[in-house]
Design a protein around this motif. Structure first.
Motif, PDB file in Angstrom:
ATOM      1  N   VAL A  52      38.082  39.084  29.253  1.00  0.00           N
ATOM      2  CA  VAL A  52      39.295  38.317  28.909  1.00  0.00           C
ATOM      3  C   VAL A  52      39.252  37.011  29.695  1.00  0.00           C
ATOM      4  O   VAL A  52      38.784  36.971  30.829  1.00  0.00           O
ATOM      5  N   GLU A  53      39.758  35.966  29.049  1.00  0.00           N
ATOM      6  CA  GLU A  53      39.716  34.661  29.709  1.00  0.00           C
ATOM      7  C   GLU A  53      41.062  34.302  30.309  1.00  0.00           C
ATOM      8  O   GLU A  53      41.178  33.380  31.098  1.00  0.00           O
ATOM      9  N   ARG A  54      42.080  35.005  29.898  1.00  0.00           N
ATOM     10  CA  ARG A  54      43.434  34.745  30.396  1.00  0.00           C
ATOM     11  C   ARG A  54      43.568  35.255  31.824  1.00  0.00           C
ATOM     12  O   ARG A  54      42.689  35.955  32.319  1.00  0.00           O
ATOM     13  N   GLU A  55      44.681  34.895  32.481  1.00  0.00           N
ATOM     14  CA  GLU A  55      44.894  35.405  33.839  1.00  0.00           C
ATOM     15  C   GLU A  55      45.195  36.900  33.778  1.00  0.00           C
ATOM     16  O   GLU A  55      46.057  37.340  33.020  1.00  0.00           O
ATOM     17  N   ALA A  56      44.487  37.660  34.589  1.00  0.00           N
ATOM     18  CA  ALA A  56      44.700  39.105  34.611  1.00  0.00           C
ATOM     19  C   ALA A  56      44.734  39.586  36.057  1.00  0.00           C
ATOM     20  O   ALA A  56      43.884  39.199  36.865  1.00  0.00           O
ATOM     21  N   PHE A  57      45.725  40.401  36.361  1.00  0.00           N
ATOM     22  CA  PHE A  57      45.778  41.083  37.652  1.00  0.00           C
ATOM     23  C   PHE A  57      45.275  42.505  37.426  1.00  0.00           C
ATOM     24  O   PHE A  57      45.465  43.068  36.342  1.00  0.00           O
ATOM     25  N   ILE A  58      44.673  43.083  38.446  1.00  0.00           N
ATOM     26  CA  ILE A  58      44.206  44.469  38.286  1.00  0.00           C
ATOM     27  C   ILE A  58      44.801  45.372  39.377  1.00  0.00           C
ATOM     28  O   ILE A  58      45.102  44.924  40.481  1.00  0.00           O
ATOM     29  N   ASP A  59      44.973  46.626  39.013  1.00  0.00           N
ATOM     30  CA  ASP A  59      45.358  47.634  40.002  1.00  0.00           C
ATOM     31  C   ASP A  59      44.831  48.990  39.525  1.00  0.00           C
ATOM     32  O   ASP A  59      44.375  49.116  38.385  1.00  0.00           O
ATOM     33  N   PHE A  60      44.894  49.959  40.412  1.00  0.00           N
ATOM     34  CA  PHE A  60      44.251  51.262  40.159  1.00  0.00           C
ATOM     35  C   PHE A  60      45.245  52.395  40.366  1.00  0.00           C
ATOM     36  O   PHE A  60      46.074  52.340  41.265  1.00  0.00           O
TER      37      PHE A  60
END
Ligand code: PRP
Length: 175
Positions: A52-60
């Motif tokens: 993905v090129e958009r802003e993405a935050f990740i968490d688990f």
């Protein structure tokens, strides 16, 4: 046990690039929160987040399900919770496989209580024949038959997660 390639690495990566483009189109605004369900989806998350090129935050998030195998209690327990709040944001749950649907059925109910703006699921693999709980999966990489698969994050007693391909684990012919 023998391994038979079901989905080759290049095919997986090509499909993930398509999913990334589709997700970019569907979420034109704001930050997308990608929530990875440990452990199997870690590999998929890493590739999808870069597709993905958009802003993405990740968490688990860690989940233990006791409803699998011989019993079908459907009991699910959170073993590792998120660090970030989901209130008012667009959330995409990233899973490696949807099987009975028990895990995601529980998880979507739990995460909805945290009031995200939207909540959808992206699963690399879907085994529709095995479904016990209805669960809408917005993005599916591949529908697969009811065979035991390993690789690309999926394990058999913790083995095979680091295979690049998704493979079927079969008993040896001589066995
Ligand atoms: C797998 C998968 C999903 C769940 C799907 O996790 O990652 O979380 O099973 O099954 P269901 O639809 O029948 O609920 P698993 O419990 O094998 O954990 P792991 O990812 O740590 O290997």
């Amino acid at each position: 046990m023998a391994l038979r390639t079901l989905i080759a690495s290049e095919t997986i990566q090509a499909r993930i690039r398509e999913l990334g483009k589709q997700i970019d189109r569907d979420y034109p605004n704001g930050t997308l929160y990608l929530i990875c369900i440990l452990k199997g989806a870690a590999f998929f998350l890493a590739d999808l987040a870069r597709a993905v090129e958009r802003e993405a935050f990740i968490d688990f998030m860690g989940i233990a399900s006791y409803g699998k195998g011989k019993t079908s209690s459907g009991e699910v327990k959170v073993t590792k919770d998120l660090d970030i709040s989901l209130e008012g944001v667009d959330v995409l749950i990233v899973e490696d496989i949807v099987d009975s649907g028990i895990t995601l059925n529980y998880l979507t109910q739990l995460l909805r209580q945290r009031r995200p703006r939207s909540l959808e699921i992206c699963a690399l693999l879907d085994k529709p024949e095995r479904r016990q709980r209805p669960i809408p999966v917005k993005y599916v990489g591949f529908q697969i038959p009811d065979e035991f698969v390993v690789g690309y994050g999926l394990d058999f007693a913790e083995r095979y997660r680091n295979l690049a391909d998704v493979c079927v684990l079969e008993p040896d012919e001589a066995a």
